[in-house]
Write an enzyme that holds these catalytic residues in place. Structure first.
Site, PDB file in Angstrom:
ATOM      1  N   GLU A 157       4.997   9.230   2.846  1.00  0.00           N
ATOM      2  CA  GLU A 157       3.946  10.251   2.936  1.00  0.00           C
ATOM      3  C   GLU A 157       3.842  10.903   4.319  1.00  0.00           C
ATOM      4  O   GLU A 157       2.815  10.796   4.995  1.00  0.00           O
ATOM      5  CB  GLU A 157       2.594   9.635   2.552  1.00  0.00           C
ATOM      6  CG  GLU A 157       2.554   9.126   1.128  1.00  0.00           C
ATOM      7  CD  GLU A 157       1.188   8.572   0.722  1.00  0.00           C
ATOM      8  OE1 GLU A 157       0.286   8.466   1.578  1.00  0.00           O
ATOM      9  OE2 GLU A 157       1.023   8.259  -0.473  1.00  0.00           O
ATOM     10  N   HIS A 173       6.331   3.136   7.184  1.00  0.00           N
ATOM     11  CA  HIS A 173       5.059   3.324   6.465  1.00  0.00           C
ATOM     12  C   HIS A 173       3.948   3.270   7.517  1.00  0.00           C
ATOM     13  O   HIS A 173       3.096   2.380   7.502  1.00  0.00           O
ATOM     14  CB  HIS A 173       4.897   2.264   5.376  1.00  0.00           C
ATOM     15  CG  HIS A 173       3.879   2.603   4.330  1.00  0.00           C
ATOM     16  ND1 HIS A 173       4.161   2.643   2.978  1.00  0.00           N
ATOM     17  CD2 HIS A 173       2.564   2.922   4.420  1.00  0.00           C
ATOM     18  CE1 HIS A 173       3.075   2.951   2.284  1.00  0.00           C
ATOM     19  NE2 HIS A 173       2.080   3.126   3.154  1.00  0.00           N
ATOM     20  N   GLU A 178       4.310   5.438  -5.850  1.00  0.00           N
ATOM     21  CA  GLU A 178       2.920   4.975  -5.760  1.00  0.00           C
ATOM     22  C   GLU A 178       2.096   5.717  -6.798  1.00  0.00           C
ATOM     23  O   GLU A 178       2.279   6.920  -7.012  1.00  0.00           O
ATOM     24  CB  GLU A 178       2.286   5.261  -4.392  1.00  0.00           C
ATOM     25  CG  GLU A 178       2.695   4.332  -3.300  1.00  0.00           C
ATOM     26  CD  GLU A 178       1.957   4.611  -1.994  1.00  0.00           C
ATOM     27  OE1 GLU A 178       0.780   5.039  -2.011  1.00  0.00           O
ATOM     28  OE2 GLU A 178       2.588   4.401  -0.944  1.00  0.00           O
ATOM     29  N   ARG A 209       8.806  -2.295  -4.170  1.00  0.00           N
ATOM     30  CA  ARG A 209       8.841  -1.446  -2.981  1.00  0.00           C
ATOM     31  C   ARG A 209       7.961  -2.079  -1.908  1.00  0.00           C
ATOM     32  O   ARG A 209       6.770  -2.289  -2.131  1.00  0.00           O
ATOM     33  CB  ARG A 209       8.324  -0.039  -3.324  1.00  0.00           C
ATOM     34  CG  ARG A 209       8.194   0.841  -2.098  1.00  0.00           C
ATOM     35  CD  ARG A 209       7.686   2.242  -2.431  1.00  0.00           C
ATOM     36  NE  ARG A 209       7.539   2.986  -1.207  1.00  0.00           N
ATOM     37  CZ  ARG A 209       6.431   3.618  -0.813  1.00  0.00           C
ATOM     38  NH1 ARG A 209       5.357   3.641  -1.594  1.00  0.00           N
ATOM     39  NH2 ARG A 209       6.379   4.247   0.337  1.00  0.00           N
ATOM     40  N   TYR A 254      -1.854  10.557  -6.704  1.00  0.00           N
ATOM     41  CA  TYR A 254      -3.192   9.983  -6.883  1.00  0.00           C
ATOM     42  C   TYR A 254      -4.140  10.931  -7.608  1.00  0.00           C
ATOM     43  O   TYR A 254      -4.840  10.523  -8.530  1.00  0.00           O
ATOM     44  CB  TYR A 254      -3.783   9.545  -5.528  1.00  0.00           C
ATOM     45  CG  TYR A 254      -3.093   8.307  -5.015  1.00  0.00           C
ATOM     46  CD1 TYR A 254      -3.509   7.045  -5.417  1.00  0.00           C
ATOM     47  CD2 TYR A 254      -1.972   8.395  -4.187  1.00  0.00           C
ATOM     48  CE1 TYR A 254      -2.848   5.895  -4.999  1.00  0.00           C
ATOM     49  CE2 TYR A 254      -1.303   7.252  -3.764  1.00  0.00           C
ATOM     50  CZ  TYR A 254      -1.748   6.001  -4.175  1.00  0.00           C
ATOM     51  OH  TYR A 254      -1.085   4.867  -3.766  1.00  0.00           O
ATOM     52  N   ASN A 262       4.417   9.909  -4.701  1.00  0.00           N
ATOM     53  CA  ASN A 262       3.165   9.167  -4.682  1.00  0.00           C
ATOM     54  C   ASN A 262       2.088  10.109  -5.210  1.00  0.00           C
ATOM     55  O   ASN A 262       1.799  11.135  -4.589  1.00  0.00           O
ATOM     56  CB  ASN A 262       2.797   8.751  -3.253  1.00  0.00           C
ATOM     57  CG  ASN A 262       3.791   7.764  -2.654  1.00  0.00           C
ATOM     58  OD1 ASN A 262       4.774   7.388  -3.295  1.00  0.00           O
ATOM     59  ND2 ASN A 262       3.536   7.347  -1.429  1.00  0.00           N
TER      60      ASN A 262
HETATM   61  O1  IFM Z   1      -2.844   2.565   0.725  1.00  0.00           O
HETATM   62  C1  IFM Z   1      -2.275   3.830   0.702  1.00  0.00           C
HETATM   63  C2  IFM Z   1      -0.794   3.771   1.008  1.00  0.00           C
HETATM   64  O2  IFM Z   1      -0.553   3.147   2.219  1.00  0.00           O
HETATM   65  C3  IFM Z   1      -0.221   5.161   1.067  1.00  0.00           C
HETATM   66  N1  IFM Z   1      -0.557   5.915  -0.122  1.00  0.00           N
HETATM   67  C4  IFM Z   1      -1.915   5.909  -0.565  1.00  0.00           C
HETATM   68  C5  IFM Z   1      -2.450   4.489  -0.646  1.00  0.00           C
HETATM   69  C6  IFM Z   1      -3.926   4.507  -1.106  1.00  0.00           C
HETATM   70  O3  IFM Z   1      -4.694   5.237  -0.197  1.00  0.00           O
END
Ligand code: IFM
Length: 447
Positions: free
Chosen positions: A167, A122, A355, A78, A293, A291
């Protein structure tokens, strides 16, 4: 020997990057300025004044980076396409040299059997469009659809699965509400039209892609939301945060409806939503990019003393944290995916993790190694949680970790390293970290 359970046949394994974070070459081959060029060059906006001018020099070193993907055993990659390379001033005819760059990248990936999964936006909006209001201006959505058509016409014979936006929640909140990212606006809740115009752009672009027989996804940043306690005020606050962070971007694309945001004000969005918009936005998708985290623990706050927001994000105690300070909660990925399946049922298309990763305090040793054990633990934990979600019946088709190489981490500049490969910025040398070797072995064991 593999430490992971077996993933489904045909699963996509790979990594993600984004144009402004890796490419550099910001003034080459006709590229126009983006909002991130402007923002990062403004005094005090990024850590140490870092910019993406050179970044990881991927624009010149892309063959080496494709080589890294091949060495990893990736079958998907990606990356994002820089809108300002294709339309330097945000509209009009395509810049052929911009298209050529991605054309050769796609060919090189195909030669290695790596499926390209490009993201069309992005966060690097052409500055010329920001000068006309950026995502506060509905017209930006129409410009995005035109740009999408130009790129799809050139690459659509080889690229079959596309991501429209990355995002949109983070871009709205950090870029337009809080001013921490480009374009640096501090509109608070008045940033909400940015959500709608991005979603409209997604829908209009999806139409362009579908008209050409191509598959469409959006990559949403999602967080499982947990109330700070069982107190009804905390539970209600958590529901509002869930609506703002997750449902505001998932409901319209999956259900063609907006969640109730009346807790944020009497007229959260109706004034800028036009009649057919939700039908455009809700076009069926071939995949949903997630994505993930970290989870969010949310408590009640009095909106009067909290900029109109009836919630607050609490610390998560008792778990490891990344170099960024983000709590590491692998089970959150399973809970998130199972929760999405329960909420959306048959409206949930196949899910791709577009992500997931962590920043670590990496050190390059004298013998050219980077012992990023924390990243290995992170990846192993999240992949196990992902497998649990699959076993629970969620249709997950791929895992693209963030990120292939260290890169420009937005307002944090080069201080946060997310890569599987270390980038020695003074020389631009790539050094695969221990996590790279670990993931390579795991991918090989899956085959
Ligand atoms: O680096 C970023 C990415 O551009 C978008 N998602 C989160 C990542 C980490 O912060």
């Amino acid at each position: 020997m593999s430490s992971l359970p077996r993933f489904p046949e045909g699963f996509l394994w790979g990594a993600s990057t984004a144009a402004y974070q890796i490419e550099g070459a910001v003034a080459e081959d006709g590229r126009g300025p983006s909002i991130w060029d402007t923002f990062s060059h403004a005094e005090g906006r990024t850590k140490d004044g870092d910019t993406g001018d050179v970044a990881a020099d991927h624009y010149h070193r892309w063959p080496e980076d494709v080589g890294l993907l091949a060495e990893l055993g990736a079958n998907a990659y990606r990356f994002s396409i820089a809108w300002p390379r294709i339309q330097p001033s945000g509209s009009g005819a395509a810049n052929p040299r911009g298209l050529d760059f991605y054309d050769q990248l796609v060919d090189a990936l195909a030669e290695r059997g790596i499926t390209p999964v490009p993201t069309l936006f992005h966060w690097d909006l052409p500055q010329a469009l920001e000068d006309e209001g950026g995502w506060l201006n509905r017209q930006t959505a129409y410009r995005f659809a035109e740009y999408t058509a130009l790129v799809a016409d050139r690459l659509g014979d080889r690229v079959k699965l596309w991501i429209t936006l990355n995002e949109p929640f983070i871009h709205m909140s950090l870029g337009y509400a809080l001013g921490m990212h480009a374009p640096g606006r501090t509109l608070g809740l008045d940033a909400l039209p940015v959500a709608h115009h991005q979603l409209l752009a997604h829908g209009l672009a999806a139409r362009q892609l579908h008209d050409r027989g191509l598959g469409v996804m959006i990559a949403n940043n999602c967080t499982p939301v947990r109330p700070a306690s069982e107190d009804e005020h905390d539970v209600a606050a958590a529901a509002v945060y869930d609506a703002l962070h997750n449902r505001l971007f998932n409901d319209p694309v999956l259900l063609g409806t907006y969640p109730d945001l009346s807790a944020l004000g009497p007229e959260a969005y109706p004034s800028f939503v036009e009649d057919d918009d939700l039908a455009v936005i809700g076009a069926p998708l071939e995949g949903l990019g997630i994505n993930y985290y970290t989870p969010s623990v949310v408590g009640y706050a009095d909106p009067a003393g909290n900029e109109g927001l009836p919630f607050t994000l609490n610390q998560i105690e008792g778990v490891p944290t990344t170099a960024f300070g983000w709590p590491v909660v692998p089970d959150g990925l399973r809970d998130l995916l199972v929760g999405l399946r329960d909420r959306y049922g048959s409206a949930l298309p196949p899910v791709y993790i577009t992500e997931n990763g962590c920043s670590t305090n990496d050190v390059l040793t004298n013998d050219d190694r980077v012992h990023d054990t924390a990243r290995i633990d992170f990846l192993a934990g999240h992949l196990r949680a992902l497998h649990e979600a699959i076993e629970a019946g969620v249709d997950v088709r791929g895992y693209l970790t963030w990120s292939l190489i260290d890169n420009f981490e937005w307002a944090e500049g080069y201080s946060q390293r997310f890569g599987l490969a270390y980038v020695d910025y003074p020389t631009q040398r790539r050094v695969p970290k221990d996590s790279f070797h670990w993931l390579r072995d795991e991918i090989a064991a899956q085959r």
